[in-house]
Design a protein around this motif. Structure first.
Motif, PDB file in Angstrom:
ATOM      1  N   ARG B 172       0.843  -1.192   0.000  1.00  0.00           N
ATOM      2  CA  ARG B 172       0.000   0.000   0.000  1.00  0.00           C
ATOM      3  C   ARG B 172       0.881   1.247   0.000  1.00  0.00           C
ATOM      4  NH1 ARG B 172      -3.813  -0.743   4.993  1.00  0.00           N
ATOM      5  NH2 ARG B 172      -4.987   0.975   4.109  1.00  0.00           N
ATOM      6  N   ARG B 173       0.386   2.283  -0.675  1.00  0.00           N
ATOM      7  CA  ARG B 173       1.144   3.526  -0.711  1.00  0.00           C
ATOM      8  C   ARG B 173       1.083   4.182   0.661  1.00  0.00           C
ATOM      9  NH1 ARG B 173      -0.186   6.557  -6.111  1.00  0.00           N
ATOM     10  NH2 ARG B 173      -1.571   7.600  -4.653  1.00  0.00           N
ATOM     11  N   HIS B 174       2.216   4.743   1.072  1.00  0.00           N
ATOM     12  CA  HIS B 174       2.288   5.322   2.409  1.00  0.00           C
ATOM     13  C   HIS B 174       2.980   6.668   2.321  1.00  0.00           C
ATOM     14  CE1 HIS B 174       6.578   4.332   2.342  1.00  0.00           C
ATOM     15  NE2 HIS B 174       6.194   3.229   1.727  1.00  0.00           N
ATOM     16  N   ARG B 175       2.596   7.561   3.211  1.00  0.00           N
ATOM     17  CA  ARG B 175       3.343   8.805   3.341  1.00  0.00           C
ATOM     18  C   ARG B 175       3.363   9.203   4.816  1.00  0.00           C
ATOM     19  NH1 ARG B 175      -0.321  12.647   4.143  1.00  0.00           N
ATOM     20  NH2 ARG B 175      -2.438  12.334   3.372  1.00  0.00           N
ATOM     21  N   PRO B 176       4.394   9.975   5.208  1.00  0.00           N
ATOM     22  CA  PRO B 176       4.464  10.380   6.615  1.00  0.00           C
ATOM     23  C   PRO B 176       3.290  11.275   6.979  1.00  0.00           C
ATOM     24  CG  PRO B 176       6.192  11.437   5.300  1.00  0.00           C
ATOM     25  CD  PRO B 176       5.543  10.440   4.418  1.00  0.00           C
ATOM     26  N   LEU B 177       3.043  11.425   8.257  1.00  0.00           N
ATOM     27  CA  LEU B 177       1.902  12.217   8.708  1.00  0.00           C
ATOM     28  C   LEU B 177       2.225  13.701   8.776  1.00  0.00           C
ATOM     29  CD1 LEU B 177       0.770   9.847  11.600  1.00  0.00           C
ATOM     30  CD2 LEU B 177      -0.305  10.107   9.357  1.00  0.00           C
ATOM     31  N   GLY B 178       3.487  14.034   9.071  1.00  0.00           N
ATOM     32  CA  GLY B 178       3.875  15.436   9.212  1.00  0.00           C
ATOM     33  C   GLY B 178       4.608  15.653  10.521  1.00  0.00           C
ATOM     34  N   VAL B 179       4.057  16.531  11.363  1.00  0.00           N
ATOM     35  CA  VAL B 179       4.694  16.824  12.641  1.00  0.00           C
ATOM     36  C   VAL B 179       4.019  15.993  13.732  1.00  0.00           C
ATOM     37  CG1 VAL B 179       5.198  18.603  14.366  1.00  0.00           C
ATOM     38  CG2 VAL B 179       5.244  19.173  11.913  1.00  0.00           C
ATOM     39  N   ALA B 180       4.830  15.249  14.465  1.00  0.00           N
ATOM     40  CA  ALA B 180       4.304  14.447  15.567  1.00  0.00           C
ATOM     41  C   ALA B 180       4.619  15.135  16.890  1.00  0.00           C
ATOM     42  CB  ALA B 180       4.915  13.042  15.544  1.00  0.00           C
ATOM     43  N   GLY B 181       3.623  15.221  17.757  1.00  0.00           N
ATOM     44  CA  GLY B 181       3.826  15.722  19.119  1.00  0.00           C
ATOM     45  C   GLY B 181       3.851  14.542  20.059  1.00  0.00           C
ATOM     46  N   GLN B 182       4.928  14.398  20.812  1.00  0.00           N
ATOM     47  CA  GLN B 182       5.096  13.191  21.627  1.00  0.00           C
ATOM     48  C   GLN B 182       5.320  13.574  23.083  1.00  0.00           C
ATOM     49  OE1 GLN B 182       8.410  11.451  19.386  1.00  0.00           O
ATOM     50  NE2 GLN B 182       6.920  10.279  18.191  1.00  0.00           N
ATOM     51  N   VAL B 183       4.536  12.983  23.943  1.00  0.00           N
ATOM     52  CA  VAL B 183       4.608  13.294  25.374  1.00  0.00           C
ATOM     53  C   VAL B 183       4.923  12.000  26.110  1.00  0.00           C
ATOM     54  CG1 VAL B 183       3.344  14.215  27.353  1.00  0.00           C
ATOM     55  CG2 VAL B 183       2.942  15.167  25.059  1.00  0.00           C
ATOM     56  N   ILE B 184       6.009  12.005  26.874  1.00  0.00           N
ATOM     57  CA  ILE B 184       6.512  10.747  27.444  1.00  0.00           C
ATOM     58  C   ILE B 184       6.611  10.810  28.968  1.00  0.00           C
ATOM     59  CG2 ILE B 184       7.696  10.037  25.332  1.00  0.00           C
ATOM     60  CD1 ILE B 184      10.318  11.027  26.634  1.00  0.00           C
ATOM     61  N   PRO B 185       6.631   9.645  29.604  1.00  0.00           N
ATOM     62  CA  PRO B 185       6.600   9.579  31.070  1.00  0.00           C
ATOM     63  C   PRO B 185       7.995   9.511  31.689  1.00  0.00           C
ATOM     64  CG  PRO B 185       6.331   7.405  30.190  1.00  0.00           C
ATOM     65  CD  PRO B 185       6.551   8.305  29.006  1.00  0.00           C
ATOM     66  N   TRP B 186       7.987   9.440  33.015  1.00  0.00           N
ATOM     67  CA  TRP B 186       9.241   9.527  33.774  1.00  0.00           C
ATOM     68  C   TRP B 186       9.815   8.162  34.151  1.00  0.00           C
ATOM     69  CZ3 TRP B 186       7.723   6.969  38.059  1.00  0.00           C
ATOM     70  CH2 TRP B 186       6.395   7.133  38.506  1.00  0.00           C
ATOM     71  N   ASN B 187       9.123   7.071  33.806  1.00  0.00           N
ATOM     72  CA  ASN B 187       9.608   5.782  34.312  1.00  0.00           C
ATOM     73  C   ASN B 187      10.751   5.186  33.492  1.00  0.00           C
ATOM     74  OD1 ASN B 187       7.776   5.369  32.244  1.00  0.00           O
ATOM     75  ND2 ASN B 187       6.944   3.487  33.108  1.00  0.00           N
ATOM     76  N   PHE B 188      10.748   5.436  32.181  1.00  0.00           N
ATOM     77  CA  PHE B 188      11.866   5.028  31.319  1.00  0.00           C
ATOM     78  C   PHE B 188      12.195   6.216  30.412  1.00  0.00           C
ATOM     79  CE2 PHE B 188       9.687   1.109  32.443  1.00  0.00           C
ATOM     80  CZ  PHE B 188      10.737   0.248  32.762  1.00  0.00           C
ATOM     81  N   PRO B 189      12.787   7.263  30.972  1.00  0.00           N
ATOM     82  CA  PRO B 189      12.864   8.545  30.241  1.00  0.00           C
ATOM     83  C   PRO B 189      13.539   8.442  28.870  1.00  0.00           C
ATOM     84  CG  PRO B 189      13.433   8.837  32.546  1.00  0.00           C
ATOM     85  CD  PRO B 189      13.349   7.360  32.323  1.00  0.00           C
ATOM     86  N   LEU B 190      14.741   7.865  28.836  1.00  0.00           N
ATOM     87  CA  LEU B 190      15.459   7.789  27.560  1.00  0.00           C
ATOM     88  C   LEU B 190      14.807   6.743  26.651  1.00  0.00           C
ATOM     89  CD1 LEU B 190      17.941   8.636  25.840  1.00  0.00           C
ATOM     90  CD2 LEU B 190      19.134   6.666  26.821  1.00  0.00           C
ATOM     91  N   LEU B 191      14.438   5.621  27.224  1.00  0.00           N
ATOM     92  CA  LEU B 191      13.867   4.537  26.419  1.00  0.00           C
ATOM     93  C   LEU B 191      12.542   4.974  25.776  1.00  0.00           C
ATOM     94  CD1 LEU B 191      14.024   1.649  25.427  1.00  0.00           C
ATOM     95  CD2 LEU B 191      12.987   0.897  27.574  1.00  0.00           C
ATOM     96  N   MET B 192      11.724   5.687  26.528  1.00  0.00           N
ATOM     97  CA  MET B 192      10.460   6.153  25.955  1.00  0.00           C
ATOM     98  C   MET B 192      10.700   7.170  24.839  1.00  0.00           C
ATOM     99  SD  MET B 192       7.932   4.534  27.167  1.00  0.00           S
ATOM    100  CE  MET B 192       8.944   3.077  27.379  1.00  0.00           C
ATOM    101  N   ALA B 193      11.733   8.019  25.031  1.00  0.00           N
ATOM    102  CA  ALA B 193      12.084   8.965  23.962  1.00  0.00           C
ATOM    103  C   ALA B 193      12.462   8.185  22.702  1.00  0.00           C
ATOM    104  CB  ALA B 193      13.220   9.876  24.410  1.00  0.00           C
ATOM    105  N   ALA B 194      13.212   7.090  22.887  1.00  0.00           N
ATOM    106  CA  ALA B 194      13.632   6.271  21.744  1.00  0.00           C
ATOM    107  C   ALA B 194      12.425   5.583  21.098  1.00  0.00           C
ATOM    108  CB  ALA B 194      14.650   5.222  22.201  1.00  0.00           C
ATOM    109  N   TRP B 195      11.524   5.033  21.918  1.00  0.00           N
ATOM    110  CA  TRP B 195      10.324   4.361  21.389  1.00  0.00           C
ATOM    111  C   TRP B 195       9.510   5.307  20.534  1.00  0.00           C
ATOM    112  CZ3 TRP B 195       7.053   0.444  24.604  1.00  0.00           C
ATOM    113  CH2 TRP B 195       7.875  -0.597  25.049  1.00  0.00           C
TER     114      TRP B 195
END
Lengths: 332, 505
Positions: B172-195
């Motif tokens: 299927r044809r795909h394209r990116p969505l644009g700008v993503a806003g991501q809000v992450i928690p404090w329990n795995f700070p770096l790992l959640m940023a990576a996810w």
């Protein structure tokens, strides 16, 4: 046969001519001794909703009326009363769908495919009735024929998809450790569908069947513009071996029924096709309190529903599947 | 920088501990000499600005907040508090980077930037692990062996997808969505940023990321890595702050997608807030996972799995095995073994390499844990807490479990998000299933039995996004993670996780 017909012509009466006009078989009518004053009165169909495998009126006792667009088409009178489903009807339908869930999702994918194929067979045999119903609601003959044929083909398409989905969306996960891991699709549960107003049949089939393919059960609000076609389709469902409660079809007003379904905690997901951006926003908002998977859409253009690359596909099924990931250690 | 060292556990004196003394008396046998990870190599700046458009910018708000070490209550740094104007700048930078650079770049080129990030995380692994443990309170052995390597692995995995997306969606044809806003928690700070970042970038989106207010430091170190990796300015923007900053991200009209990991209550608010917009949404919310132990399970392995399931990361884990469902016939054995095992857990200095359970992430979280534990006691459940000495400063809670709780009690229903386990019993697999699924959550579950058929029977019926059979709390970038029911929707990781960041035609 030819000589018999000839004999009959010789003895025609005025009454017979009238009878010929109204009967499929004047000769038979005569044998039975009927005249014009004894013209057979048709049995009109009471249009009902389809809930838990049964045809039901609204518990509210309310109705709305649908006018016929053509003359002399089938058995319906000019004006037909259709139940106007209530929020209580919606709750009853959700309960029926919930009760049917374990059975339907527990069937093998092969068996689900067999049943949906049976649905296509029944639709094919009732093709003329479906077509007439669309014409009554204003479609041209050509439009109606094309829509019914496409709807039947779509049922065949999804029937054949039931046991292919896993191969396409499941995965073995090559995790970095001594574990065997895989992810499989599972049904979400009870899915509410607000079918588009038009095309009444193809829109209904295109939105309902992909939900059922993955093992979900459905509560669908049918087009208020042409509820009769939805009921004829439900008669196909009822005779297709689909277990009762797997597909429930409500008639009535979208703005009354859809928000009630969006709020309902036992409804896990919703697929809503509506012209009204206000209604779409309402459904998204009402769904938030149960973290419902609400997908809303402005309806496709008419031709797009017919387009095999647009109006059907894996994506339609995948929208209502959860991914379950399972891990287990490997070792002796 | 000095850190509180675990005090050697005194010989057990509490009443609860006396019960188990005949079984095993550990005394000082498990005391280890302190083995703290050195922090001399680590440089934490006294102040961090916002990372917007590839530059470090002072916040329009003019405000900064302190980030402290929850194990010592020492101030580690002060961090910019972004307001709506700062978020707007970040979104503009992300939009420009999306339109002019990132969406036009070939996948193979995007991939190389993402691989660079992965490599840099590996190169700075020690520093990142130390800062993670200082800022968040988790034991260094977890940040060193889990958080940081997995963060690097997530970037590496998704870097590889960037030029193979044509295979990911069945043509299927795909394209990116644009700008993503991501809000992450404090329990795995770096790992959640990576996810969050890795799949978004791989699929061609640009990002505004809002780290949690109690643990902003490793995300800011990641911003430095991204700067050093020479990603085009604006592709990743990091705006620190608290709830209001996150709300500004969610509310910004020029954001196309929101990805949130956090509490179910906030997730619902976000879902409501963006109703009627065209923003796409994925939510990874709370959990109250059942960890189900059958009588035919390998008991000692299961006990280790229970301990790992609930005390890993102080229980600050959305998929923590916080409800132990144990077959009635082995209840007493399991409880005795848990009591023994709890006494061997070393609670204390997160930077000590022998520490098993670190500090509670914040005072606020500690208060919440205390309140729920008090509710458990009031509701008549029997509490057992490890009889360990806790450091004087910082936020601490001893590993704890409750027995005799009812299925309807708060400690059996609500997410505690701390080192507190509730033990319930069952007699039949059907009852186990019924109890396990009797929750609004559906993130994860564990099954312990030696019978393969039983594992699959349970696994297919448990309403949970991740099911661990004879193991618990395992994660991998190739393995989709996410919830059923009110634990959220969408997946992170695997091919399945990519669809959260593309529009399919």
């Amino acid at each position: 046969m030819a000589s018999k017909k000839h004999v009959a012509t010789e003895t025609r009466t005025h009454e017979d001519e009238v009878s010929d006009t109204y009967s499929d078989n004047g000769a038979l009518a005569r044998v039975l001794g009927r005249g014009a004053e004894q013209r057979r009165v048709t049995v009109n169909k009471a249009y009902k909703m389809f809930v838990g495998g049964a045809f039901v009126r609204s518990e509210s006792g309310r109705y709305f009326q649908v006018k016929g667009a053509g003359e002399g088409l089938g058995v319906d009178p000019e004006t037909v009363n259709v139940p106007r489903g209530s929020r209580k009807d919606a709750r009853d339908a959700v309960l029926a769908a919930k009760n049917a869930l374990a059975g339907w999702s527990g069937r093998t994918a092969f068996n689900r495919g067999q049943i949906l194929y049976r649905l296509a067979e029944v639709m094919e045999s009732r093709k003329e009735e479906l077509r007439l119903s669309l014409v009554r609601s204003g479609d041209s003959d050509a439009q109606a024929t094309a829509e019914v044929e496409r709807a039947i083909d779509r049922a065949v398409y999804y029937a054949g998809f039931c046991d292919k989905v896993h191969a396409l969306v499941a995965s073995h996960n090559p995790v970095a450790g001594p574990h065997f891991g895989f992810s499989i699709p599972e049904p979400m549960g009870v899915v509410a569908v607000l079918a588009p107003e038009r095309p009444a049949l193809l829109g209904l089939v295109s939105t309902l069947l992909p939900v059922l393919v993955g093992g979900n059960t459905a509560v669908l609000v049918a087009s208020a513009a042409d509820p009769r076609t939805a009921v004829v389709f439900c008669e196909c469902l009822a005779t297709s071996d689909l277990p009762g409660g797997v597909a429930n079809v409500l008639l009535g007003q979208a703005k009354e029924l859809a928000p009630a379904l969006a709020k309902h905690r036992e409804v896990v997901a919703m697929d809503a096709w509506s012209e009204s951006s206000e209604l779409r926003a309402t459904l998204e908002r009402e769904g938030a309190d149960s973290v419902k998977r609400v997908k809303t859409h402005a309806p496709l253009e008419g031709a797009a529903w017919h387009d095999e690359r647009v109006g059907q596909g894996l994506g339609w099924i995948e929208r209502f599947l959860e991914t379950k990931t399972v891990w287990h250690p490997v070792g002796v | 920088m000095s850190h509180q060292i675990t005090k050697p556990a005194k010989s057990v004196t509490s009443a609860a501990a006396k019960d188990v003394a005949p079984a095993l008396d550990f005394g000082h046998a498990w005391d280890y000499a302190p083995a703290p990870e050195g922090t001399d190599h680590v440089k934490i700046q006294p102040r961090y600005e916002l990372f917007i458009g590839g530059k470090w910018r002072a916040p329009k708000s003019g405000k900064y907040f302190q980030t402290i070490s929850p194990s010592t209550e020492q101030v580690l740094s002060e961090v910019a508090e972004g307001n709506a104007a700062d978020v707007d700048l970040a979104v503009k930078a992300a939009r420009q980077a999306y339109d002019k650079v990132w969406s036009k770049m070939k996948g193979a080129e995007r991939a190389k930037y993402i691989f660079r990030i992965s490599r840099a995380i590996q190169e700075k692994a020690r520093e990142l692990a130390i800062v993670e443990s200082m800022d968040g309170g988790k034991p260094i052995k977890e940040s060193r062996d889990v958080d940081v390597p997995l963060a690097a692995a997530h970037f590496f995995y998704h870097g590889g997808w960037a030029d193979k997306l044509d295979y990911a969606f069945h043509g299927r044809r795909h394209r990116p969505l644009g700008v993503a806003g991501q809000v992450i928690p404090w329990n795995f700070p770096l790992l959640m940023a990576a996810w969050k970042l890795a799949p978004a970038l791989a699929c061609g989106n640009t990002v505004v990321l809002k780290p949690a207010e109690t643990t902003p430091l490793t995300a800011l170190l990641l911003a430095q890595i991204i700067e050093e990796a020479e990603l085009p300015p604006g592709v990743v923007n990091i705006v620190t702050g608290a709830g209001e900053t996150g709300a500004a991200v969610v509310a910004h009209p020029d954001i196309n997608k929101i990805a949130f990991t956090g509490s179910t209550a906030v997730g619902k608010r976000i879902q409501r807030a963006i109703a009627g917009t065209n923003k796409r949404l994925t939510l990874e919310l709370g959990g109250k996972a059942a960890n189900i132990v059958f009588a035919d399970a390998p008991i000692d392995q299961a006990v280790e799995g229970i301990i790992n399931g609930i005390y890993f990361n102080q229980g600050h884990v959305c998929c923590a095995g916080s409800r132990l469902l144990v077959e009635e016939s082995i209840h007493d054995v399991i409880v005795r073994k848990l009591k023994d095992r709890l006494q061997t857990l070393r609670v204390g200095d997160p930077l000590d390499k022998n520490t098993d359970v670190g500090a509670i992430n914040s005072k606020m979280q500690l208060d919440r844990i205390k309140a729920l534990v008090a509710a458990g006691e009031e509701e008549g459940a029997e509490r057992f807490s490890a009889p360990c000495a806790l450091p004087q400063k910082g936020f601490w809670f001893p590993p704890t479990f409750f027995t005799g709780a009812s299925q309807s009690s708060r400690i059996a229903r609500e997410e505690i998000f701390g080192p507190v386990l509730t033990v319930l019993t069952f007699r039949t697999p059907d009852e186990a299933l019924e109890k396990a699924n009797n929750t609004m959550y559906g993130l994860s579950a564990g099954i312990w039995t030696d019978k393969g058929a039983k594992i699959f029977w349970m696994a297919t019926r448990l309403q949970a996004g991740v099911v661990w059979g004879n193991t618990f709390n395992k994660f991998d970038p190739s393995s989709p993670f996410g919830g059923y029911k009110e634990s959220g929707f969408g997946r992170e990781g695997g091919r399945q996780g990519l669809s959260a960041y593309v529009e399919l035609e």
